[in-house]
Design a protein around this motif. Structure first.
Motif, PDB file in Angstrom:
ATOM      1  N   LEU A 206       0.805  -1.230   0.000  1.00 52.32           N
ATOM      2  CA  LEU A 206       0.000   0.000   0.000  1.00 52.32           C
ATOM      3  C   LEU A 206       0.832   1.272   0.000  1.00 52.32           C
ATOM      4  O   LEU A 206       0.297   2.358  -0.222  1.00 52.32           O
ATOM      5  CB  LEU A 206      -0.934   0.014   1.231  1.00 52.32           C
ATOM      6  N   GLY A 207       2.145   1.166   0.266  1.00 55.31           N
ATOM      7  CA  GLY A 207       2.991   2.345   0.395  1.00 55.31           C
ATOM      8  C   GLY A 207       3.216   3.070  -0.921  1.00 55.31           C
ATOM      9  O   GLY A 207       2.958   2.525  -2.006  1.00 55.31           O
ATOM     10  N   PRO A 208       3.727   4.299  -0.865  1.00 57.31           N
ATOM     11  CA  PRO A 208       3.929   5.098  -2.084  1.00 57.31           C
ATOM     12  C   PRO A 208       4.986   4.536  -3.023  1.00 57.31           C
ATOM     13  O   PRO A 208       4.984   4.851  -4.208  1.00 57.31           O
ATOM     14  CB  PRO A 208       4.354   6.463  -1.527  1.00 57.31           C
ATOM     15  N   ARG A 209       5.883   3.672  -2.530  1.00 58.74           N
ATOM     16  CA  ARG A 209       6.939   3.099  -3.380  1.00 58.74           C
ATOM     17  C   ARG A 209       6.725   1.603  -3.597  1.00 58.74           C
ATOM     18  O   ARG A 209       7.674   0.868  -3.886  1.00 58.74           O
ATOM     19  CB  ARG A 209       8.315   3.345  -2.761  1.00 58.74           C
ATOM     20  N   ARG A 210       5.483   1.143  -3.452  1.00 58.86           N
ATOM     21  CA  ARG A 210       5.203  -0.291  -3.561  1.00 58.86           C
ATOM     22  C   ARG A 210       5.635  -0.874  -4.903  1.00 58.86           C
ATOM     23  O   ARG A 210       6.144  -1.997  -4.963  1.00 58.86           O
ATOM     24  CB  ARG A 210       3.715  -0.547  -3.320  1.00 58.86           C
ATOM     25  N   HIS A 211       5.451  -0.113  -5.992  1.00 58.27           N
ATOM     26  CA  HIS A 211       5.823  -0.616  -7.312  1.00 58.27           C
ATOM     27  C   HIS A 211       7.341  -0.781  -7.431  1.00 58.27           C
ATOM     28  O   HIS A 211       7.822  -1.732  -8.057  1.00 58.27           O
ATOM     29  CB  HIS A 211       5.297   0.310  -8.404  1.00 58.27           C
ATOM     30  N   THR A 212       8.080   0.147  -6.836  1.00 56.39           N
ATOM     31  CA  THR A 212       9.545   0.061  -6.863  1.00 56.39           C
ATOM     32  C   THR A 212      10.031  -1.161  -6.103  1.00 56.39           C
ATOM     33  O   THR A 212      10.908  -1.905  -6.582  1.00 56.39           O
ATOM     34  CB  THR A 212      10.169   1.331  -6.243  1.00 56.39           C
ATOM     35  N   TYR A 213       9.468  -1.389  -4.905  1.00 60.29           N
ATOM     36  CA  TYR A 213       9.893  -2.526  -4.091  1.00 60.29           C
ATOM     37  C   TYR A 213       9.591  -3.851  -4.792  1.00 60.29           C
ATOM     38  O   TYR A 213      10.438  -4.758  -4.839  1.00 60.29           O
ATOM     39  CB  TYR A 213       9.198  -2.490  -2.722  1.00 60.29           C
ATOM     40  N   VAL A 214       8.387  -3.983  -5.314  1.00 60.24           N
ATOM     41  CA  VAL A 214       7.998  -5.222  -6.002  1.00 60.24           C
ATOM     42  C   VAL A 214       8.870  -5.452  -7.234  1.00 60.24           C
ATOM     43  O   VAL A 214       9.318  -6.587  -7.505  1.00 60.24           O
ATOM     44  CB  VAL A 214       6.509  -5.178  -6.392  1.00 60.24           C
TER      45      VAL A 214
END
Length: 395
Positions: A206-214
């Protein structure tokens, strides 16, 4: 200069480690900073001199912080936490966005950026060491001990994790280690880990950088399926290491520095191996392992719980960060953006790392002074030159 050297206390090996890492940093940064100089339209020498000033400033802060009695840091730990929480919130909302992350705030009039998570690491570790050492009599009490500790750990974790998950995870791990050493019950530690896991899942999904982490995790787990631009950094780090061989290409002869993003910071270990080979890479690993060994010796000899917990937390924070950086460089973990302590070109991060070293040296200095006091024979008050044989003054 001679007077300063005479007043330098603490573990001499740690001072030597700091000097060695500083020299390695100067050589590696000078070799790898050319691309940054080109982008900024500056000379390599200008950026190198800025790095030199940061290292010298760090050593000065290290000297000052090691001269202070380490107990002084217990007194300001609450103040540091009170300052840290609003700063982390301010960074998330108004911080400078670099590489899609809001981790920095500008220091007015200096041209420098300040990463608030560096202060948060010092603040939380100092606060935990103070709280755990002062509440040993009622350490199992939920209201008096556990809730303030768990609240501090989880609050700092989530505020850092929203912008810098890797740093938050390492700090959370160090915090759990301190809770174990500080005799917190297994049940309460499990509750803290459970709360941290819930916050972690929230940040990832849900975090603002979720796409980066994934994306980073997917690139690490399935590099063969990743797009070339997604695996670009890790691919060129592997190329740098592979072409370095056993003895390396020699100082200043790196070719991957022209392709690797952040070759002077996050990926500096890959450049070190490319230029100095497997031998140079193992030497750096050995230096950090020796640092951990010297710090463990300080922890085991510290007479007070606060000093032992403080030195333990800071030393593990530094070495875990170092091995996380090196693991990413050699392909053992996803890209994190964590610098190599005292080696990467990091600006203010060098200053906070130096303060952490200084605090560890302050604990070491206290141990040395305690040994001297115990070894001095006790004087009889009836005469200035009479010594009571066999009596030893206790600390």
């Amino acid at each position: 200069m001679h007077r300063i050297l005479n007043n330098t206390k603490g573990d001499r090996w740690i001072w030597l480690i700091v000097i060695l890492l500083s020299v390695i940093s100067l050589l590696a940064v000078y070799s790898s900073v050319a691309t940054l100089a080109f982008k900024q339209g500056k000379g390599v020498e200008i950026l190198l001199m800025k790095h030199v000033f940061m290292i010298l400033g760090g050593i000065a802060l290290m000297y000052i912080s090691h001269k202070l009695d380490y107990r002084y840091y217990a007194g300001i730990s609450k103040v540091m936490m009170i300052i840290t929480i609003p700063l982390l919130l301010y960074t998330l909302v108004f911080g400078n966005h670099i590489n899609s992350a809001s981790r920095w705030i500008a220091i007015p009039g200096t041209g420098l950026s300040f990463q608030t998570s560096d202060l948060a690491k010092l603040a939380l570790i100092t606060y935990l060491a103070r709280t755990l050492s002062r509440k040993q009599e009622n350490i199992k009490d939920v209201k008096e001990s556990f809730l303030p500790i768990m609240g501090a750990v989880c609050l700092v974790f989530i505020l850092i994790a929203l912008a810098n998950l890797s740093t938050a995870l390492m700090l959370f791990g160090v915090s759990i280690l301190l809770l174990i050493i500080g005799r917190i019950s297994i049940r309460q530690i499990a509750i803290t880990c459970g709360a941290g896991l819930i916050l972690l899942l929230g940040v990832i999904f849900l975090g603002p950088r979720r796409h980066t982490y994934v994306s980073r995790v997917n690139v690490f787990l399935h590099p063969e399926l990743a797009r070339a631009d997604k695996s670009f950094q890790s691919d060129h780090a592997k190329i740098a290491i592979a072409t370095g061989g056993i003895f390396g290409k020699g100082p200043g002869n790196s070719t991957e520095r022209n392709y690797l993003p952040e070759s002077y910071s996050d990926e500096i270990y890959a450049i070190i191996i490319e230029e100095y080979g497997l031998i140079g890479g193992l030497a750096v690993v050995g230096i950090y392992l020796f640092l951990l060994y010297r710090c463990i010796k300080i922890v085991t000899k510290a007479p007070k719980a606060f000093g032992a917990l403080l030195a333990c937390g800071l030393s593990f924070s530094l070495t875990i960060q170092a091995f996380a950086n090196m693991a990413v460089a050699v392909g053992l973990g996803p890209v994190t953006g964590v610098p190599l302590p005292l080696v990467s070109m990091g600006g203010t991060s060098i200053l906070f790392t130096s303060i952490a070293f200084g605090i560890i040296l302050s604990v070491s200095k206290d141990i040395e002074e305690g040994k001297k006091e115990k070894s001095e024979p006790k004087r009889d008050n009836t005469g200035p030159n009479k010594i009571i044989v066999g009596e030893i003054r206790t600390a």
